[in-house]
Write an enzyme that holds these catalytic residues in place. Structure first.
Site, PDB file in Angstrom:
ATOM      1  N   HIS A 156       4.265   3.293  12.873  1.00 48.82           N
ATOM      2  CA  HIS A 156       3.259   4.088  13.061  1.00 48.82           C
ATOM      3  C   HIS A 156       3.711   5.342  13.716  1.00 48.82           C
ATOM      4  CE1 HIS A 156      -0.895   2.197  11.346  1.00 48.82           C
ATOM      5  NE2 HIS A 156       0.291   2.159  10.734  1.00 48.82           N
TER       6      HIS A 156
ATOM      7  N   HIS B 100       0.597  -1.294  -0.173  1.00 49.35           N
ATOM      8  CA  HIS B 100       0.093  -0.056  -0.226  1.00 49.35           C
ATOM      9  C   HIS B 100       1.137   1.325   0.130  1.00 49.35           C
ATOM     10  CE1 HIS B 100       0.249   1.006   4.524  1.00 49.35           C
ATOM     11  NE2 HIS B 100       0.406  -0.261   4.489  1.00 49.35           N
TER      12      HIS B 100
ATOM     13  N   GLU C 198      -5.355   1.275   2.489  1.00 49.51           N
ATOM     14  CA  GLU C 198      -5.196   0.083   3.327  1.00 49.51           C
ATOM     15  C   GLU C 198      -5.014   0.625   4.907  1.00 49.51           C
ATOM     16  OE1 GLU C 198      -2.923  -2.708   6.088  1.00 49.51           O
ATOM     17  OE2 GLU C 198      -2.468  -0.485   5.632  1.00 49.51           O
TER      18      GLU C 198
HETATM   19 ZN   LIG Z   1       0.846  -1.032   6.343  1.00 53.64          ZN
END
Ligand SMILES: [Zn+2]
Length: 349
Positions: free
Chosen positions: A323, A71, A222
């Site tokens: 993240h 993604h 995604e």
């Molecule tokens: Zn990912």
């Protein structure tokens, strides 16, 4: 083996991808960039209605096909509110923690095509004014964007063309170090997209014929759960996602290996395909880790949940501090590229 697995080329490709802002919902630019690169070497591409890109390499067997996916959308935000002070309140896109955004530079994109820079700050940042600067909760309420423009009211900001709904991208702050590390936001999943882009170019330039017709989907939703759940041709039997491997307490994965996922929050991945990937990694002496990802779902789980009947798998480079302030090493990228390469030329399991 004609493909050289050049680590510097891989790092540069990933650098190129992380430099193009692409929060989920704002991916036209990066998709056009990848499409140009692929078409310039003669790879046929199509786009689905929601903007994802599908590159296809014809193979010997066209009756049974493969699909791979990475993604290109990332975490990001949207302008939620323009405050009377001229600061912006944000709504997050995808799973960021507010604390991981504090102090980050950002870009705001207006509908007229302008972009403005700013910094994501706690409202109570100045220690000379706010006693609770250190302790106040990092939250949507307390965090705001300070625009790099002479604005002190909502009207000033609106005059710039900024409005509720404008996309906000976080500065990736990419650094490639001489010892092989790459530090950057959005290595999830631009590291995976870079690996697939690299392999597509190498296979095409070396005129290698794949055993099965293979589609590579650069999915663009995604992070919010439905990137790779559509546009899967009915001939596709195996669906392999290349997305980040998880690193942390209790995890096997690291920044030097390719992680092969046995199970994530969505349940087990296909056992035969997982075993096939482990055998390939062993046969070619790759650094790999078989692992379980605790809080995770992939485009492959999305595809199965959407009703597709597929053999599904998930592999990817280990990414530290995911993240947030992500980092990986060129060794993990090369191990991932080699595993996917050998998989592409292997028989279906
Ligand atoms: Zn990912």
């Amino acid at each position: 083996m004609p493909v050289t697995f050049n680590g510097n080329e891989l790092l540069q490709l990933i650098h190129e991808l992380v430099s193009i802002p692409s929060p989920s919902g704002f991916t036209d630019r990066i998709i056009a960039h990848i499409r140009d690169k692929l078409e310039s070497v003669g790879i046929a591409c199509t786009q689905n209605r929601k903007g994802g890109l599908i590159a296809t390499l014809p193979g010997k067997n066209q009756a049974e096909q493969r699909m791979l996916s990475a993604h290109v959308d990332t975490l990001g935000a949207m302008v939620k509110e323009i405050k009377s002070s001229g600061r912006l309140r944000l709504a997050l896109i995808g799973g960021s923690q507010w604390a991981h955004l504090e102090g980050e530079y950002c870009q705001i994109f207006t509908d007229s095509g302008e972009s403005y820079s700013g910094t994501i700050l706690m409202h109570q940042t100045s220690v000379h004014v706010y006693k609770d600067a250190g302790k106040a909760e990092r939250s949507q309420e307390n965090m705001e964007v300070r625009l790099d423009a002479k604005v002190s009211s909502a009207e000033d900001v609106e005059r710039l063309g900024i409005q509720v709904g404008d996309f906000v991208a976080f500065d990736p702050r990419t650094e490639i170090l001489p010892n092989g590390f790459i530090k950057s936001r959005h290595l999830d999943d631009k590291a995976g997209a870079g690996v697939l882009l690299y392999l597509l170019q190498e296979i095409q330039e070396n005129q290698l014929e794949l055993p099965y017709t293979t589609h590579v989907l650069f999915s663009n939703y995604e992070e919010i759960g439905h990137g790779g759940s559509s546009s899967i041709p009915p001939e596709v039997v195996e669906y392999l996602v290349v997305d980040m491997g998880v690193i942390g307490d209790g995890q096997k994965g690291d920044e030097y290996s390719v992680s092969i996922c046995a199970m994530d929050s969505s349940g087990p991945y296909d056992l035969r395909l997982r075993q096939h990937l482990v055998e390939l990694a062993q046969e070619h002496q790759l650094g790999y880790k078989l692992d379980i990802f605790p809080f995770y779902a992939s485009d492959a789980s999305a595809a199965l949940r959407a009703g597709h009947d597929l053999v599904h798998g998930l592999v990817g480079p280990g990414i530290d501090a995911s993240h947030a302030f992500e980092r990986t090493h060129v060794d993990a990228l090369i191990n991932t590229a080699k595993l996917v390469y050998h998989y592409l030329f292997s028989p279906m399991c």
